[in-house]
Enzyme design. Structure first.
Site, PDB file in Angstrom:
ATOM      1  N   LYS A  78      -0.657  -7.739  11.313  1.00  0.00           N
ATOM      2  CA  LYS A  78       0.173  -6.931  12.211  1.00  0.00           C
ATOM      3  C   LYS A  78      -0.583  -6.601  13.489  1.00  0.00           C
ATOM      4  CE  LYS A  78       3.133  -4.658   8.798  1.00  0.00           C
ATOM      5  NZ  LYS A  78       3.313  -3.426   8.034  1.00  0.00           N
ATOM      6  N   LYS A 118       5.473 -16.809   3.655  1.00  0.00           N
ATOM      7  CA  LYS A 118       6.160 -15.923   2.699  1.00  0.00           C
ATOM      8  C   LYS A 118       7.541 -15.537   3.233  1.00  0.00           C
ATOM      9  CE  LYS A 118       5.294 -11.647   2.988  1.00  0.00           C
ATOM     10  NZ  LYS A 118       4.956 -10.222   3.024  1.00  0.00           N
ATOM     11  N   LYS A 120      11.257  -9.894   5.371  1.00  0.00           N
ATOM     12  CA  LYS A 120      12.421  -9.175   5.901  1.00  0.00           C
ATOM     13  C   LYS A 120      12.446  -9.218   7.417  1.00  0.00           C
ATOM     14  CE  LYS A 120      12.199  -5.255   2.719  1.00  0.00           C
ATOM     15  NZ  LYS A 120      10.919  -4.595   2.963  1.00  0.00           N
TER      16      LYS A 120
HETATM   17  P1  TYM Z   1       8.027  -4.561   0.928  1.00  0.00           P
HETATM   18  O1  TYM Z   1       9.111  -3.626   1.350  1.00  0.00           O
HETATM   19  O2  TYM Z   1       7.469  -5.476   1.959  1.00  0.00           O
HETATM   20  O3  TYM Z   1       8.508  -5.445  -0.270  1.00  0.00           O
HETATM   21  C1  TYM Z   1       9.086  -4.885  -1.436  1.00  0.00           C
HETATM   22  C2  TYM Z   1       8.658  -5.658  -2.666  1.00  0.00           C
HETATM   23  O4  TYM Z   1       9.040  -7.027  -2.547  1.00  0.00           O
HETATM   24  C3  TYM Z   1       7.912  -7.868  -2.775  1.00  0.00           C
HETATM   25  N1  TYM Z   1       8.048  -9.050  -1.904  1.00  0.00           N
HETATM   26  C4  TYM Z   1       8.055 -10.311  -2.355  1.00  0.00           C
HETATM   27  N2  TYM Z   1       7.937 -10.819  -3.596  1.00  0.00           N
HETATM   28  C5  TYM Z   1       8.001 -12.182  -3.721  1.00  0.00           C
HETATM   29  N3  TYM Z   1       8.164 -13.018  -2.663  1.00  0.00           N
HETATM   30  C6  TYM Z   1       8.280 -12.547  -1.406  1.00  0.00           C
HETATM   31  N4  TYM Z   1       8.449 -13.368  -0.373  1.00  0.00           N
HETATM   32  C7  TYM Z   1       8.228 -11.133  -1.209  1.00  0.00           C
HETATM   33  N5  TYM Z   1       8.302 -10.339  -0.110  1.00  0.00           N
HETATM   34  C8  TYM Z   1       8.200  -9.062  -0.556  1.00  0.00           C
HETATM   35  C9  TYM Z   1       6.715  -7.021  -2.377  1.00  0.00           C
HETATM   36  O5  TYM Z   1       5.524  -7.494  -2.976  1.00  0.00           O
HETATM   37  C10 TYM Z   1       7.134  -5.650  -2.869  1.00  0.00           C
HETATM   38  O6  TYM Z   1       6.848  -5.524  -4.249  1.00  0.00           O
HETATM   39  N6  TYM Z   1       3.949  -1.710   0.890  1.00  0.00           N
HETATM   40  C11 TYM Z   1       5.108  -2.069   0.115  1.00  0.00           C
HETATM   41  C12 TYM Z   1       6.001  -0.893  -0.213  1.00  0.00           C
HETATM   42  C13 TYM Z   1       5.318   0.229  -0.945  1.00  0.00           C
HETATM   43  C14 TYM Z   1       4.927   0.226  -2.321  1.00  0.00           C
HETATM   44  C15 TYM Z   1       4.381   1.517  -2.545  1.00  0.00           C
HETATM   45  C16 TYM Z   1       4.972  -0.732  -3.325  1.00  0.00           C
HETATM   46  C17 TYM Z   1       5.026   1.454  -0.431  1.00  0.00           C
HETATM   47  N7  TYM Z   1       4.453   2.236  -1.400  1.00  0.00           N
HETATM   48  C18 TYM Z   1       3.888   1.881  -3.802  1.00  0.00           C
HETATM   49  C19 TYM Z   1       4.471  -0.367  -4.580  1.00  0.00           C
HETATM   50  C20 TYM Z   1       3.924   0.921  -4.799  1.00  0.00           C
HETATM   51  C21 TYM Z   1       5.948  -3.031   0.950  1.00  0.00           C
HETATM   52  O7  TYM Z   1       5.859  -3.078   2.146  1.00  0.00           O
HETATM   53  O8  TYM Z   1       6.847  -3.739   0.238  1.00  0.00           O
END
Ligand code: TYM
Length: 329
Positions: A112, A193, A196
């Site tokens: 980022k 990957k 979003k």
């Molecule tokens: P975020 O919002 O980017 O994504 C949410 C969840 O989706 C998974 N993910 C994927 N899994 C497989 N293939 C992909 N292409 C893919 N893209 C996203 C992510 O691994 C995630 O599980 N930092 C975290 C949010 C967060 C969080 C937490 C997670 C904040 N606090 C505490 C667990 C525990 C995030 O940005 O996820």
């Protein structure tokens, strides 16, 4: 007592099949084995600028999608992060035991930061807030996709450092990746990957995409110059399509091989598109039902926050006490 599971998603764009297969599907499968908390992490989302009206809508959409995917609010708490103020409070307390060098090494921070001239402090602090989400509830298990594994390691490092400075306080959380689908790749760029924030129209299948859009995106997915599936030489795009099929169908490597070996790419894509359409149909139907009654969603969010707040208050009180921060005698 049941162990606790916690995970979260940022309300910063359209939830896609990568999020579903990497995280939500897994949450729904394991939720009853634990005391479960699933968060909509709005304070994480604002580490990059969000249009306020869009963010407000995205939070509600995401909460409704959690329920539509099968998170059971009678059992699992669905918590909007900012409604339990101890997330932010614990994040500050943990910031004070976290070396900057650990944060500067995070892959997501580096990616980022490389895109911007000036970087908000929130982007650097992002993983500390994530550690706070997890440690606040003394979660034992954190089901996430592969891209969050490094943040989970950092969470354990922060917990360990706190425990060694101030005495045993935090449970060490364990990372739980799905067996298949931990890293779904972009349909248009199978070396990246699925994300979003990517802008390409054919990059991701959103959970709320209509069937004809899903079919179009999958039929246009990037493959390679071979005509048919060859397990001895799978390109990244074909491998990704097979993974998507396998994760939705829940079948073994062997079943995938015997079903698809030698199949022409056009036919493979048709089968992948059909299983995605079929699997998302009941989610989309439930989503429409849930969003038809906004009061129900508000009630779930309020009741969930009230349920978890005592745990959050107890952890913050304990941490403050351990650190010697003021408390009335
Ligand atoms: P975020 O919002 O980017 O994504 C949410 C969840 O989706 C998974 N993910 C994927 N899994 C497989 N293939 C992909 N292409 C893919 N893209 C996203 C992510 O691994 C995630 O599980 N930092 C975290 C949010 C967060 C969080 C937490 C997670 C904040 N606090 C505490 C667990 C525990 C995030 O940005 O996820």
């Amino acid at each position: 007592m049941k162990k606790r599971v916690l995970s979260g998603v940022q309300p910063s764009g359209n939830l896609h099949i990568g999020n579903y297969l990497g995280a939500l599907k897994n949450w729904v499968e394991i939720q009853y084995d634990y005391e479960s908390i699933f968060c909509i992490v709005d304070l994480h989302a604002i580490t990059v600028y969000q249009k306020p009206e869009e963010l407000r809508n995205n939070i509600r959409t995401l909460a409704a999608l959690f329920l539509a995917c099968g998170v059971d609010p009678k059992h699992s708490a669905v918590v909007v992060q900012s409604t339990v103020k101890q997330h932010a409070e614990l994040a500050w307390l943990l910031t004070c035991v976290t070396p900057v060098g650990w944060l500067e090494r995070m892959t997501q921070y580096k990616a980022k930061a490389a895109l911007q001239e000036t970087i908000g402090d929130g982007i650097l602090q992002y993983p500390v807030l994530m550690a706070a989400d997890i440690l606040l509830y003394q979660a034992h298990v954190v089901p996430v996709g592969d891209d969050q594994a490094q943040h989970l390691e950092l969470t354990r490092d922060i917990a360990q450092r706190f425990n060694s400075l101030y005495g045993e306080t935090f449970v060490m959380p364990e990372t739980k990746l799905p067996a298949v689908g931990a890293r779904i790749m972009g349909l248009d760029e199978p070396d990246k990957k699925m994300s979003k924030s990517a802008t390409g129209a054919g990059h991701a299948v959103a959970l709320l995409d209509p069937p004809e859009v899903i079919r179009k995106k999958i039929m246009r997915a990037t493959t390679d110059s071979n005509p048919a599936v060859d397990f001895a030489a799978l390109g990244a795009g074909v491998r990704n399509l097979l993974t998507i099929y396998q994760a939705f169908a829940g079948c073994t490597d062997e079943q995938i091989r015997s079903r698809f070996e030698g199949m022409r790419y056009g036919d493979l894509k048709k089968q992948v598109a059909e299983i995605v359409v079929e699997s998302l149909a009941p989610i989309q139907q439930r989503y429409r039902e849930i969003t038809a009654s906004p009061e129900y969603l508000d009630a779930v969010l309020e009741e969930s926050a009230a349920r978890v707040r005592p745990v959050a208050e107890a952890t913050v009180a304990l941490v403050k006490d351990r650190m010697g921060v003021y408390s009335r005698r």
